[in-house]
Write a protein that holds these residues in place. Sequence first.
Motif, PDB file in Angstrom:
ATOM      1  N   GLU A 256       0.829  -1.210   0.000  1.00  0.00           N
ATOM      2  CA  GLU A 256       0.000   0.000   0.000  1.00  0.00           C
ATOM      3  C   GLU A 256       0.860   1.255   0.000  1.00  0.00           C
ATOM      4  O   GLU A 256       0.558   2.235  -0.705  1.00  0.00           O
ATOM      5  N   LEU A 257       1.955   1.239   0.776  1.00  0.00           N
ATOM      6  CA  LEU A 257       2.837   2.409   0.851  1.00  0.00           C
ATOM      7  C   LEU A 257       3.532   2.658  -0.490  1.00  0.00           C
ATOM      8  O   LEU A 257       3.637   3.811  -0.951  1.00  0.00           O
ATOM      9  N   LEU A 259       2.504   1.674  -3.505  1.00  0.00           N
ATOM     10  CA  LEU A 259       1.509   2.131  -4.476  1.00  0.00           C
ATOM     11  C   LEU A 259       1.201   3.612  -4.277  1.00  0.00           C
ATOM     12  O   LEU A 259       1.017   4.364  -5.244  1.00  0.00           O
ATOM     13  N   TRP A 260       1.155   4.032  -3.008  1.00  0.00           N
ATOM     14  CA  TRP A 260       0.898   5.455  -2.720  1.00  0.00           C
ATOM     15  C   TRP A 260       2.064   6.311  -3.211  1.00  0.00           C
ATOM     16  O   TRP A 260       1.867   7.388  -3.797  1.00  0.00           O
ATOM     17  N   GLN A 261       3.291   5.850  -2.992  1.00  0.00           N
ATOM     18  CA  GLN A 261       4.461   6.604  -3.441  1.00  0.00           C
ATOM     19  C   GLN A 261       4.568   6.656  -4.966  1.00  0.00           C
ATOM     20  O   GLN A 261       5.077   7.628  -5.527  1.00  0.00           O
ATOM     21  N   GLY A 263       2.038   6.783  -6.846  1.00  0.00           N
ATOM     22  CA  GLY A 263       0.902   7.549  -7.364  1.00  0.00           C
ATOM     23  C   GLY A 263      -0.147   6.703  -8.037  1.00  0.00           C
ATOM     24  O   GLY A 263      -0.936   7.194  -8.851  1.00  0.00           O
TER      25      GLY A 263
END
Length: 264
Positions: A256-257, A259-261, A263
């Motif tokens: 999740e982290l 994927l967030w980084q 974008g």
Amino acid sequence: MTPPRPTPPCVSDALFDTHACLNCDAPLTGPYCAQCGQKKAARMGGSTVRKEAWERFRWFDWNTIRNALRVLPQPGTMAREYVLGRRKDHPHPLTLLFLAIGFLLIVLGHTEYLRPALPSEEAQRMYALVAGYSKWSFSLGAVAAFTSMWLVFRRWGWNVAELLALALYCQAVFIALQMVNQLPLVLAPSPGLVKWHKAWSPWYMTALQTLMLMVALRQFLVLDWRRDGWRLLLAGALFAALKWQATQLYARAVVELVLWQMGA
């Protein structure tokens, strides 16, 4: 007739209210022992851990490595002796852990263990992020070890700092086992071996770590296999379950982290 149960070994504040050195038993005439040089030991707590860790880091030398190797066959015995006051002869738990982590990161840097062939620059960047976060997943073993021993043995007289010292000694041995497990990939790397290693090492390494935790608990608490075997099995089962669940949650959090980084 059931044999009388021996008095459970435990630690108390009174143990440290003494005029003898807890490392060598020589009489104390000041804050430091005139025979072995150890500072008068105090019972472990949050402030004691911080002060002793700082003192050990400043005096880090080859003696630390020599003493660290002595932990491998008997982590519970050495953790018990450290907690009960023999601080000079044994490595500080945090020093030992950081030393083990440093060696493991060196070994991981040589194995290229998780590096697959990736088709795009974006995939390579994502892989680099995942690999960077995953390197710290081995610390989950210390959390699982402490939680399992606290749940089963928290009423046996040992405080949180003392059980945490044992957990860190165990984690250092877990990391040593992990380094031995990586050696075949360093000495004879091949795609087939890497594939087999990825598929099976999580299973047998969890079993080895669980067995090592039970041995360390028996040494630390001076338990009898026949009388207290069920407690050791319960602690081992809790450790394996907690470590497995923590690993799954950590992996999901890393994904999740990343994927967030990225974008996504």
